[in-house]
Design a protein around this motif. Structure first.
Motif, mmCIF file in Angstrom:
data_model
loop_
_atom_site.group_PDB
_atom_site.id
_atom_site.type_symbol
_atom_site.label_atom_id
_atom_site.label_comp_id
_atom_site.label_asym_id
_atom_site.label_seq_id
_atom_site.Cartn_x
_atom_site.Cartn_y
_atom_site.Cartn_z
ATOM 1 N N ALA B 88 0.832 -1.199 0.000
ATOM 2 C CA ALA B 88 0.000 0.000 0.000
ATOM 3 C C ALA B 88 0.866 1.249 0.000
ATOM 4 C CB ALA B 88 -0.915 -0.006 1.225
ATOM 5 N N ALA B 89 1.943 1.221 0.801
ATOM 6 C CA ALA B 89 2.821 2.388 0.885
ATOM 7 C C ALA B 89 3.475 2.649 -0.469
ATOM 8 C CB ALA B 89 3.877 2.172 1.962
ATOM 9 N N ILE B 90 3.964 1.570 -1.111
ATOM 10 C CA ILE B 90 4.617 1.744 -2.412
ATOM 11 C C ILE B 90 3.614 2.281 -3.433
ATOM 12 C CG2 ILE B 90 5.725 0.528 -4.323
ATOM 13 C CD1 ILE B 90 6.929 -1.370 -2.230
ATOM 14 N N ALA B 91 2.410 1.671 -3.433
ATOM 15 C CA ALA B 91 1.391 2.103 -4.390
ATOM 16 C C ALA B 91 1.062 3.578 -4.187
ATOM 17 C CB ALA B 91 0.137 1.251 -4.229
ATOM 18 N N ALA B 92 0.899 3.973 -2.904
ATOM 19 C CA ALA B 92 0.567 5.366 -2.614
ATOM 20 C C ALA B 92 1.685 6.294 -3.066
ATOM 21 C CB ALA B 92 0.305 5.544 -1.123
ATOM 22 N N PHE B 93 2.931 5.857 -2.811
ATOM 23 C CA PHE B 93 4.079 6.679 -3.190
ATOM 24 C C PHE B 93 4.129 6.876 -4.705
ATOM 25 C CE2 PHE B 93 8.524 7.315 -4.324
ATOM 26 C CZ PHE B 93 8.820 8.401 -3.515
ATOM 27 N N LEU B 94 3.954 5.765 -5.435
ATOM 28 C CA LEU B 94 3.994 5.845 -6.896
ATOM 29 C C LEU B 94 2.858 6.717 -7.420
ATOM 30 C CD1 LEU B 94 4.926 2.194 -7.897
ATOM 31 C CD2 LEU B 94 6.369 4.226 -7.932
ATOM 32 N N PHE B 95 1.682 6.552 -6.796
ATOM 33 C CA PHE B 95 0.520 7.338 -7.219
ATOM 34 C C PHE B 95 0.774 8.826 -7.018
ATOM 35 C CE2 PHE B 95 -3.681 9.187 -6.034
ATOM 36 C CZ PHE B 95 -4.267 9.080 -7.288
ATOM 37 N N ARG B 96 1.377 9.144 -5.868
ATOM 38 C CA ARG B 96 1.653 10.561 -5.589
ATOM 39 C C ARG B 96 2.694 11.096 -6.567
ATOM 40 N NH1 ARG B 96 3.801 12.624 0.182
ATOM 41 N NH2 ARG B 96 5.634 11.535 -0.552
ATOM 42 N N LEU B 97 3.696 10.250 -6.872
ATOM 43 C CA LEU B 97 4.724 10.639 -7.836
ATOM 44 C C LEU B 97 4.083 10.945 -9.186
ATOM 45 C CD1 LEU B 97 7.745 10.751 -7.248
ATOM 46 C CD2 LEU B 97 8.000 8.645 -8.565
ATOM 47 N N LEU B 98 3.145 10.074 -9.572
ATOM 48 C CA LEU B 98 2.434 10.250 -10.847
ATOM 49 C C LEU B 98 1.683 11.584 -10.844
ATOM 50 C CD1 LEU B 98 1.578 8.527 -13.460
ATOM 51 C CD2 LEU B 98 -0.560 8.204 -12.221
ATOM 52 N N GLY B 99 0.985 11.821 -9.721
ATOM 53 C CA GLY B 99 0.197 13.043 -9.621
ATOM 54 C C GLY B 99 1.047 14.292 -9.670
ATOM 55 N N ARG B 100 2.285 14.178 -9.182
ATOM 56 C CA ARG B 100 3.150 15.354 -9.161
ATOM 57 C C ARG B 100 3.659 15.715 -10.545
ATOM 58 N NH1 ARG B 100 6.799 14.377 -3.727
ATOM 59 N NH2 ARG B 100 5.147 14.914 -2.277
ATOM 60 N N HIS B 101 3.636 14.739 -11.468
ATOM 61 C CA HIS B 101 4.212 15.008 -12.781
ATOM 62 C C HIS B 101 3.191 15.025 -13.906
ATOM 63 C CE1 HIS B 101 8.301 15.048 -11.339
ATOM 64 N NE2 HIS B 101 7.978 14.049 -10.548
ATOM 65 N N VAL B 102 1.976 14.537 -13.631
ATOM 66 C CA VAL B 102 0.951 14.514 -14.670
ATOM 67 C C VAL B 102 -0.228 15.349 -14.203
ATOM 68 C CG1 VAL B 102 -0.561 13.032 -16.038
ATOM 69 C CG2 VAL B 102 1.678 12.205 -15.313
ATOM 70 N N GLY B 103 -0.789 16.110 -15.093
ATOM 71 C CA GLY B 103 -1.978 16.868 -14.749
ATOM 72 C C GLY B 103 -1.756 18.357 -14.868
ATOM 73 N N THR B 104 -2.771 19.124 -14.401
ATOM 74 C CA THR B 104 -2.683 20.571 -14.501
ATOM 75 C C THR B 104 -1.762 21.115 -13.410
ATOM 76 O OG1 THR B 104 -4.542 20.796 -13.032
ATOM 77 C CG2 THR B 104 -5.033 20.694 -15.383
ATOM 78 N N ALA B 105 -1.426 22.386 -13.527
ATOM 79 C CA ALA B 105 -0.554 23.015 -12.527
ATOM 80 C C ALA B 105 -1.175 22.928 -11.137
ATOM 81 C CB ALA B 105 -0.312 24.469 -12.907
ATOM 82 N N GLY B 106 -2.501 23.126 -11.075
ATOM 83 C CA GLY B 106 -3.198 23.088 -9.792
ATOM 84 C C GLY B 106 -3.125 21.710 -9.154
ATOM 85 N N SER B 107 -3.399 20.659 -9.955
ATOM 86 C CA SER B 107 -3.398 19.312 -9.388
ATOM 87 C C SER B 107 -1.984 18.901 -8.999
ATOM 88 C CB SER B 107 -3.997 18.316 -10.377
ATOM 89 O OG SER B 107 -3.061 17.960 -11.372
ATOM 90 N N LYS B 108 -0.972 19.351 -9.760
ATOM 91 C CA LYS B 108 0.417 19.027 -9.408
ATOM 92 C C LYS B 108 0.769 19.619 -8.060
ATOM 93 C CE LYS B 108 2.494 18.728 -13.989
ATOM 94 N NZ LYS B 108 3.302 19.472 -14.968
ATOM 95 N N LYS B 109 0.320 20.877 -7.862
ATOM 96 C CA LYS B 109 0.622 21.549 -6.608
ATOM 97 C C LYS B 109 -0.058 20.831 -5.447
ATOM 98 C CE LYS B 109 0.151 25.994 -4.466
ATOM 99 N NZ LYS B 109 -0.676 27.177 -4.494
ATOM 100 N N LEU B 110 -1.306 20.373 -5.698
ATOM 101 C CA LEU B 110 -2.061 19.641 -4.688
ATOM 102 C C LEU B 110 -1.291 18.400 -4.248
ATOM 103 C CD1 LEU B 110 -4.874 20.386 -3.669
ATOM 104 C CD2 LEU B 110 -5.786 18.588 -5.093
ATOM 105 N N PHE B 111 -0.736 17.689 -5.231
ATOM 106 C CA PHE B 111 -0.027 16.450 -4.914
ATOM 107 C C PHE B 111 1.305 16.720 -4.220
ATOM 108 C CE2 PHE B 111 -2.963 14.277 -7.774
ATOM 109 C CZ PHE B 111 -3.111 13.081 -7.124
ATOM 110 N N ARG B 112 1.914 17.867 -4.506
ATOM 111 C CA ARG B 112 3.199 18.168 -3.864
ATOM 112 C C ARG B 112 3.037 18.290 -2.356
ATOM 113 N NH1 ARG B 112 4.636 21.236 -8.079
ATOM 114 N NH2 ARG B 112 4.097 23.245 -7.207
#
Lengths: 554, 400
Positions: B88-112
């Motif tokens: 679960a931790a790895i999946a969450a980490f990868l998901f957050r990494l994905l969110g930080r690099h894909v998407g709009t500027a707003g969603s990237k900031k949210l994930f950061r």
């Protein structure tokens, strides 16, 4: 006194740098300020909001608020480096040798404990006194601060005493361990002038008697002139200049300081008297109003004519804002009536027609709560345009742009911003634009400048004056600040305890003879002269200022 | 008694160790503020945490089978838990990494700025939503299909009683558990979502209405809500469901509709309280007064002025309320009055397979049968809570 015979300074701040976090970045708040304070000396810190006064004051205790960090420099208190000191060392200093008096005593006292218990907390925890001794000392301090019934008042809860008394009780609490340094953070800003003067006199006495050093933070020059030995002016985290009080007042060196000094120069020319047969825009006639069973207005009457400003002055609780609520229809009166253009208005706003509602608009004191934080400026101003004028689409946009132009804000930059992205002065301008959007005849301005810095407030007053001349608006200007009255009013109504004490043209009001209450109000407004408080106390005596004097008039 | 003494002695030793660790830290780092200003209680906390982690590692490396050759259930379950946690931790980490690099500027900031727990919560919610929506495509079999082999164990290993055709096993009458779990997402989560939505529409609008109009309407509504809240909610729901099942007669779908309405009404009382309290705080603002004085109608006041300012607390409450509704439905189904068979539902599945938990000591795989459905319930609840926590913290403006 020269520096050599003062000895070792009590507080020595060198090249202090403080940063605050906004979102993801750290922005500088204090950009390298030096500060030296000797024993028994009072230093005044002045500047606009956001200048870093409070942050600097707290840093003198070695403390930074949440989201703020001290990034460089040093803070020495009596030879102890506060930035490197352990939590243990700081705990021993704060409350015992350094004390802090906050702006709002009402918010800083714990409402669940009696005053004297909170007073005794610091001496007991620091082991300087037993509970009985601390209580005895508390009563003594209350006596020195001239609180009524000093032996008994400490056993009340914070909500049972008035604002000015609470502020004095807080000063007493700060003195409880006889600290070497007290930091006063705008202790009188939230108080009426008549109450303020009492607190000022009390603070000055106590600081002198115990030889305490103090840092006095305020944005009011006239107040700091009474309190401080030296004044330091801050602007956006940097020191502008520092000097002895008298020298600073008579001979400011920097351009910015001079502009602060000159701020109260705005005054409108006197207008010709109103023709006697003219119909007033708004006429308040024998209004008596009550909240439940408590009667707050007694037989209030005055007229407001087109293109004129009527200033309603008085202390908090005098019924100024209640009168405004009666005029707007939020509080239907028990007796009497309000006329608009000679026609009786229905007492309840829900019964008034859209046209009647449109004619009476309001601008609020706190622009923060007066603008919906989730709506853009375009939506806020556009709504009354659409609602009253029925404009939509392109016409509505043009009208909103016109309005923004009138309040001197460029439409393209501000149209899509949220209120949180504007400064205090800009928010107040949006409030004005929303009122103008209804194209009213009459606007109620409820303390519109009292939450603003002096320079910004002056800009708002000039804007209101210009709009009045252009659009022939009638203003009802509620304020407790007599300098504002001098600047903008044509006529003045003085209120106390829900009654009109005196009314007349501005010239009449500011020339003697006065009604005793008007006289008290006028004499309580601090002046820039550093001897003003001393002279006033010598002239009137301690018992003839503030609430004590106000209670004698009836 | 002696066990208690042992625990007490261990805690005392840990306290001494804490003091020692802090002392050593102070000396080694030259009195850095971190160690210098550390209270003893915090030092004790660190040492206790370290002790628990070490004990966990030791337990993890214990043999899976006992000396008698039977599987050690405790170690097996612990292995599952640790593996699940790491995954679960790895999946969450990868998901957050994905969110930080894909998407709009707003969603990237949210994930950061997002803590790992919130990323995990969002990932799980997305997976559940996906499963619920595409259940018909994802499930290998129908939810009502019955197969020959009953009580097949999960894992698909035929040598220990599994069946490769049914990777998660079958229940007592031979229905494929994987398909039923997937359809359960659709039934349980879908119905819970609809119920929560109704509860919010009902409670939210009445709450705002009470806050705006006040006076007698507020009094009447609030007292009615008080009365409804005075009755324990699960017992009240059970009582009403019993009556409803008599009304519904043989029409099972009608019973589900009654259940949705009953739970929605009971839960709307909590929403009413919140909406009214939040609304009261907003109604006193000057901008509401300005809108009233402009002559705006009730609808504009509630939906254009109040609602936009109440979304943050309401959204957080929606998450929590969804969990409660979801658990209530599962509980009712477990008790037999909720979602009716043959519809797959996690609560019913737990009840049907519950007796297998008795085999936990001998056969961890058998005990896994009810645990899968229970775990599906727990996982969603935890995930939603993680997201709600994060949202509340964001809206409260706490920085550190």
């Amino acid at each position: 006194m020269t520096d050599s015979d003062k000895g070792q300074p009590l507080v020595e701040i060198r090249d202090l740098r403080i940063e605050g976090r906004s979102d993801e970045d750290w922005n500088p708040i204090i950009k390298g300020v030096d500060l030296t304070l000797h024993k028994g000396e009072v230093l005044g810190l002045i500047g606009e909001s956001g200048a870093g006064k409070s942050t600097l004051g707290l840093a003198a205790m070695g403390f930074a608020r949440d989201g703020v960090r001290i990034s460089g420099g040093s803070v020495m208190f009596d030879g102890i480096d506060l930035l490197a000191a352990s939590a243990e060392t700081k705990r021993k200093l704060v409350g015992k040798r350094i004390a802090y008096v906050a702006q709002s005593a009402a918010a800083s006292f714990n409402p669940a404990h009696k005053l004297i218990d909170q007073h005794a907390e610091a001496p007991i925890n620091h082991g300087t006194a037993t509970k009985a001794e601390a209580e005895q000392d508390g009563m003594e301090l209350y006596r020195r601060l001239r609180l009524p019934n000093p032996d008994e008042i400490g056993f009340r809860y914070p909500h049972q005493v008035s604002g000015g008394q609470l502020q004095r009780a807080m000063t007493a609490m700060a003195m409880s361990c006889r600290p070497d340094l007290i930091i006063f953070d705008e202790p009188t800003t939230a108080l009426d002038v008549t109450t303020q003067i009492e607190v000022l006199a009390a603070i000055r006495d106590v600081v002198e008697q115990f030889g305490t050093a103090a840092i006095y933070i305020t944005h009011d020059l006239a107040v700091v002139a009474q309190m401080a030995d030296r004044i330091k002016v801050l602007l956006r985290g940097e020191e502008v200049e520092e000097n002895e009080t008298r020298e600073m007042l008579s001979n400011p060196k920097e351009e910015y300081t001079r502009s602060l000094w000159a701020v109260r120069s705005f005054e409108r020319p006197e207008k010709p008297p109103v023709p006697t047969d003219a119909t007033p825009v708004v006429s308040v006639q024998n209004v008596t109003a009550a909240y439940g069973k408590v009667q707050v207005l007694h037989d209030v009457s005055f007229d407001i004519h087109a293109g004129r400003t009527v200033a309603v002055v008085g202390e908090s609780g005098s019924g100024k804002s209640t009168t405004a609520r009666v005029i707007t229809g939020l509080l239907p009166p028990k007796a009497g009536q309000v006329e608009l253009d000679g026609q009786i208005l229905p007492p309840d706003y829900r019964k008034r027609s859209k046209e009647q509602l449109r004619q009476v608009q309001m601008i609020y004191q706190m622009a923060d709560t007066a603008l919906n934080p989730r709506k853009t400026i375009g939506e806020i101003i556009g709504r009354p345009v659409q609602f009253y004028m029925g404009l939509t689409g392109r016409k509505k946009r043009d009208r909103v742009a016109d309005l923004l132009d009138q309040i001197e804000l460029p439409a393209e930059t501000y149209l899509d911003r949220l209120p949180s992205e504007l400064s205090g002065g800009q928010k107040q301008r949006i409030g004005i634009a929303r009122a103008l959007a209804a194209e009213p005849k009459f606007i109620i301005c409820d303390e519109v400048t009292s939450a603003l810095d002096q320079l910004v407030a002056e800009g708002i007053l000039r804007l209101l004056a210009r709009l009045q001349d252009e659009l022939n608006l009638a203003y009802m200007f509620i304020t407790h600040d007599l300098a504002t009255v001098k600047a903008i009013a044509d006529e003045v109504v003085v209120m106390k305890d829900g009654e009109v004490m005196e009314q007349g043209s501005k010239a009449q009001m500011f020339t003697p003879p006065h009604h005793p209450y008007t006289d008290l109000l006028l004499s309580s407004v601090p002046e820039m002269d550093p001897d003003w408080l001393t002279n006033l106390l010598a002239e009137r005596g301690r018992d003839n200022i503030g609430d004590a004097a106000s209670d004698k008039i009836d | 008694m002696t066990a208690l003494l042992y625990i007490l002695a261990a805690l005392v030793i840990l306290l001494a160790l804490g003091w020692l660790a802090r002392f050593v830290g102070q000396k080694a780092t030259g009195n850095k503020p971190l160690f210098r200003d550390m209270p003893l209680a915090v030092a004790f906390g660190y040492v206790l945490g370290a002790a628990i982690v070490i004990a966990g590692i030791w337990y993890y490396f214990q043999p899976v089978t006992t000396e008698q050759g039977t599987p050690d259930a405790g170690v097996t379950f612990f292995h599952w838990a640790v593996h699940g946690f790491i995954l679960a931790a790895i999946a969450a980490f990868l998901f957050r990494l994905l969110g930080r690099h894909v998407g709009t500027a707003g969603s990237k900031k949210l994930f950061r700025h997002m803590p790992l727990t919130a990323a995990f919560g969002i990932l799980v919610i997305i997976l559940y939503a996906f499963t619920a929506i595409f259940a018909g495509v994802l499930a290998p079999y129908g939810q009502e299909e019955v197969f020959a082999q009953v009580n097949a164990l999960p894992g698909g290993d035929a040598s220990v009683g599994g069946n490769p055709d049914h990777p998660l096993g079958t229940d007592q009458i031979g229905r494929d558990l994987m398909s039923r779990l997937i359809y359960g997402a659709q039934n349980t989560v879908g119905i819970a979502f609809a119920t929560t939505l109704i509860a919010f529409l009902l409670g939210g609008s009445l709450g705002f209405l009470a806050a705006t109009i006040q006076g007698w309407l507020d009094q009447v509504l609030s007292r009615v809500v008080d009365v409804l809240m005075a009755i324990p909610s699960l017992i009240f729901a059970l009582l009403l469901m019993t009556i409803a099942s008599a009304w519904a007669g043989s029409q099972q779908w009608l019973l589900t509709v009654y259940m949705v309405v009953i739970i929605a009404v009971i839960d709307s009382t909590r929403v009413f309280r919140l909406a009214r309290a939040v609304g009261m705080n907003i109604v006193v603002m000057d901008y509401i007064e300005a809108a009233k004085l402009r002559g705006e109608g009730l609808g504009y006041l509630i939906f254009r002025e109040i609602l936009p300012n109440a979304t943050a607390p309401l959204l957080a409450e929606f998450g929590l309320r969804f969990c409660f509704v979801f658990l209530t439905i599962a509980a009712l189904s477990f008790l037999g009055v909720g979602i009716q068979p043959p519809l797959a539902d996690w609560g019913t599945m737990v009840r049907d397979l519950a007796q297998f938990i008795n085999f936990a000591a001998f056969s961890p795989l058998t005990a896994a049968l009810p645990i899968m459905a229970a775990g599906a319930i727990a996982l969603l609840t935890v995930a939603v809570n993680f997201v709600v926590d994060w949202m509340l913290q964001k809206s409260s403006g706490l920085k550190e």
